[in-house]
Design a protein around this motif. Sequence first.
Motif, PDB file in Angstrom:
ATOM      1  N   ARG A  60      -5.203  -3.202  -6.597  1.00  6.46           N
ATOM      2  CA  ARG A  60      -4.840  -3.865  -5.343  1.00  6.46           C
ATOM      3  C   ARG A  60      -6.089  -4.461  -4.686  1.00  6.46           C
ATOM      4  O   ARG A  60      -6.076  -5.570  -4.166  1.00  6.46           O
ATOM      5  CB  ARG A  60      -4.177  -2.859  -4.401  1.00  6.46           C
ATOM      6  N   GLU A  61      -7.171  -3.688  -4.731  1.00  2.00           N
ATOM      7  CA  GLU A  61      -8.431  -4.143  -4.133  1.00  2.00           C
ATOM      8  C   GLU A  61      -8.881  -5.443  -4.802  1.00  2.00           C
ATOM      9  O   GLU A  61      -9.241  -6.424  -4.139  1.00  2.00           O
ATOM     10  CB  GLU A  61      -9.473  -3.032  -4.314  1.00  2.00           C
ATOM     11  N   GLU A  62      -8.828  -5.423  -6.098  1.00  2.00           N
ATOM     12  CA  GLU A  62      -9.244  -6.576  -6.891  1.00  2.00           C
ATOM     13  C   GLU A  62      -8.383  -7.800  -6.550  1.00  2.00           C
ATOM     14  O   GLU A  62      -8.877  -8.910  -6.368  1.00  2.00           O
ATOM     15  CB  GLU A  62      -9.112  -6.227  -8.384  1.00  2.00           C
ATOM     16  N   ARG A  81      -6.770  -8.419  -3.748  1.00  2.50           N
ATOM     17  CA  ARG A  81      -7.100  -8.945  -2.426  1.00  2.50           C
ATOM     18  C   ARG A  81      -8.385  -9.764  -2.450  1.00  2.50           C
ATOM     19  O   ARG A  81      -8.532 -10.744  -1.730  1.00  2.50           O
ATOM     20  CB  ARG A  81      -7.291  -7.774  -1.456  1.00  2.50           C
ATOM     21  N   ARG A  82      -9.335  -9.290  -3.263  1.00  3.46           N
ATOM     22  CA  ARG A  82     -10.642  -9.950  -3.270  1.00  3.46           C
ATOM     23  C   ARG A  82     -10.574 -11.298  -3.984  1.00  3.46           C
ATOM     24  O   ARG A  82     -11.011 -12.309  -3.456  1.00  3.46           O
ATOM     25  CB  ARG A  82     -11.650  -9.032  -3.961  1.00  3.46           C
ATOM     26  N   ASP A 115       0.819  -1.216   0.000  1.00  5.23           N
ATOM     27  CA  ASP A 115       0.000   0.000   0.000  1.00  5.23           C
ATOM     28  C   ASP A 115       0.846   1.257   0.000  1.00  5.23           C
ATOM     29  O   ASP A 115       0.425   2.305  -0.470  1.00  5.23           O
ATOM     30  CB  ASP A 115      -0.909   0.019   1.237  1.00  5.23           C
TER      31      ASP A 115
END
Lengths: 740, 328
Positions: A59-61, A63-64, A47
């Motif tokens: 990054r969100e994608e 992690r998901r 991050d």
Amino acid sequence: KLASNVQRKFAAAAGAVVAQSLRTLSSSADHADKIEALKTLNSFLDDAAESGATSAAEREEFRRAHYSRTLRVGVGLLQADWMSAAQRSQLVEPLFLKGPPDQALLALMEAVSQLSPSAGLDRLVSVTESFLQSGRLADLLWSSCLQSGLPGSPQLDEALLARLTALPDITANKLRLGNRPLFAPQRYYPLLASEMLAALERTCQALRDGTDCSVAFVAQTLGKVCVQGHSGPVLAVMAPRLAVCTRSDALWQRVCWKLLQNVPERWLEGVLTGLVQAVKSPEAFSRIVGNLALTNKKAQFVLTHKVLLLQYSYETQVLRTVLGHLASDRERRPLLVQVCAARQAFWCSERCTAKTDCNLKISYIFLKLVYLIRLSLVLFTIDLLIKQTSIMTVLPRPGQVSRYFSRFPINSFCPANRILRLFCCRPSDDDLTPYDMSGDQETGQASPPRYLRDCLETLMSSEDSERVELSLRVAESLVRRNVFAAKEISVQMTKVLLHMEDKYSISGFLALRQAAMVALAVTDSVPVTQYLTAEFYSLNYSLRQRLDILEVLALAAQELSTPFADKTSPSAAAPELTSYPATDPAHWRQVVEKRIQSKTRRISKGSTHRGTKAAPNRYAPAAGYFFFPLLRNYDKPEVTFDLLGSDHLVLGRLIHTLGLFMHLAVNAPVLFMHLFLFCLMVRRGVLFAVCAVFLSMPSQSLLVDLGEQLFETRTWLSGKNQIKCITTEEEKKNTIFTKN
Amino acid sequence: MARPAPSPVYTLRGAGAPLNTLHFRCPAGDTPLLFSGSAKGAIHMWDLNSRRAEQVVEAHCGNSVIWLSTLRSGETLISQGRDMQVCLWDLKDGRSEVVDSVWTGSVGFCQCSVLETSPSNFLLAFAGPQTEEIKIVEMPGKNPVCSLVPDAQLGMVMCVQLWKPDSGLGPLLFAGYEDGSLLLWDVTQRSELSRVKAHPEPVMCLTFDPRRLRGVSGSCEKKLSSWMLDSQNNIQLQDCVMLVNPGVSQLRVRDDGRLLASAGWDHRVRVFGWKKLRPLAVLQYHTDMVLSVAFSDHQDPRQRLLAAGSKDQRISLWSIYNQGPDTV
């Protein structure tokens, strides 16, 4: 729509990159390629690197959707031998430590239970250890708090909870003797407890900032841990902190209540019994638990029946805590009364023998309680107790009571006032009614002395700085106002003032003292000047005091020589006071005169202003007292004071003052006859002073610093030479005079 | 309508010198006593039933007694005098004799602080011979535990308080210094945990309530400074309380944590609610500076007293906020 399109595009791009990297890691033979792929994967978790290759959406994608796959690959890499230890710690371990902690924990635990003992397992265990040490459990619990709105999968939560609470068992089963100390229950559970506290603290902070949170998962963790028998170590850490936090913070209190409400009922008993043993006082217990016993049937049963009546293994402190908790709030008191009634019914029943009631301590408390409740009907007006008068019908028989009392001496256990105090609940400050505080004024207004003698008394002997200051401030005006009183004590007061030191750092001390002394010298000139001039040449004075004397004399002389400008002079005030219309025969004439005057118009009024009123020169009669005594001893050196020697500073001032006296005596007839003589004296003094300066200063600095003055002196001296002959003639007279 | 300002229940006279320090010992079932230390070196033991001095002991060679305390057992009295000695007195069976003494080497006015670590041992903290030094010894063996000197020049040590946190950490120590700084020391680590500048003038007195982790300190100015300890053991300054007149000699919190009392240089004792520091009462009786205040440790809350010792050589005793809320 555009935004969602862009996001989808990002997601697709991220997916492609991740898939490529994972493929490289699993199939490529080139180690450099694999390292590069690992770096790519790591960049999705970093991050901090905002400017790096990945965007927030990517990054969100990651992690998901891709994190669990990545973790599986990570587990594989930990077993692989081609990487160096440094590469592993830099590239593989961060995969476990930076991503979503719940998935990481699940993956780690799964891998630990599946792997057979090997170097790979050791590395995995080390990663788990650093996972625990870097505070990831708190992050895990906190992330669960934040997902309040999202419908989580119950199976996942269940699995996570099982792993979280049973981590010591899992590792111990697998590693046996090679288990790490951190995974031992005596270290893991306190750690878990402090991580729970940290999550709760963040919850409080978030609630303050207006974010919604849920403590359900933390509550489940707490409940499960307690029901598994680890309530001791966990609550030993949590209870003291919660007790302190809830003392001053209402939000913390709410969070604690919420936490306990969210503990599933099947686990609540473990939590409550653990908590009641871990807290130190009923107050702390009440703050943490709140009115749970009123809203939750299970909690009520545990607190009122299980702990108090059914289980006999608890310490007396625990019983006190529960009883105190029940008694300390108006709403909970009915429960206490119920408990007492139940106990009484039991005692009064035929079944009751000493043997069945094995915890005699608790019986004793109850007996006292029952008595106190009866007493409280007299002492306190607890409305509730009056309602519950049925309790009065089931009081134990007197014989039974005395039997219990005789068995336990009163002092041995639980003094009466302890329980009495249970009934006085702990209120806030608001219950304390303030007293009248209007008398609390500033003390600075200590009244200044009204009489001169009081003033003198204070200046002489008081140790109170405020009073000394006030006295000094009013001294001058008191002296000037009360001339007769001042004349009685003038010399004494001058003496006190002259010797006074600035003990209390009074602001303007020197000016105030000087003003008072000048007032005295003016009011009662002759004795005061006699005293001061005599003291000028006496032994034990500092230079400062001698200079003060000169200053006071000079100022007094100046004031005396100026015309007396008193606005309330007796001549002006007298007619107003004495004239009384009816008795004054000339009165009507004046009135008529005035009327004529006011009606008459004059072209030129002339000068109605009479000018300064003539007054006798007050300095004239006293001038001699100022002047002569100061001349008397100037050439007589004392041990402490050598005017002609080292103290030429004073000599300079002396000459200056004498000159001033001469100047002020310009209209004084008394001095005319000695005028010439004095002029001579002053000149001689000045000459001497000049000589002293010449002698004492180094010649070069004399020329540099005092060049101008030197020139002036020269012209002055050349003028003096012309009357030198007169000087020598008069010298004889002068010596005679000074001897007198 | 506010109740009229209270009056003292009774006063104790005859000490013959300013009263620097007061200490109660009111065990259940025994005669309640009040110890007072005077500027002429006398320790009076006042019997609160007869209201007479039961015993007067000349201590510290006539030097001013600046601090008194008893241990929990009640049989040992500790006194500190300006002759740089801290004396331990045996009070068993009506005796009063010095059994031991410790040399402090401090010429200042800093009062000691005592912390009982076990039934037989206790820690004693006092200002040491150097300007900023605080020494801690373990009694009764007089074993030096540590000497705490800050790395900055803060002036003389003005006041100290030892306490032990619930969290299981070793004993901690609050110290107020001449330049107005307030420091929290970790005694076992000998390290400074936190420092704040609580006052522009010297910290004259402080008191800390370990149960609420809150404290308050006074100086020679017109305000009391209150502060709090957070979970990282940092001192956080909170709002201050303004006084009508400057100068505070001593501050005390009652055992039940409801009241705070201050001994004022303006001859008055002020009582505040401890929770919100709300002014509750101003006790006016003395005609000179109040030097010390103390709350009694009566077991029965209704008997609790507040005592104030003043430079006017008198002790006043007050009964204030002693009833339960239902009867007030």
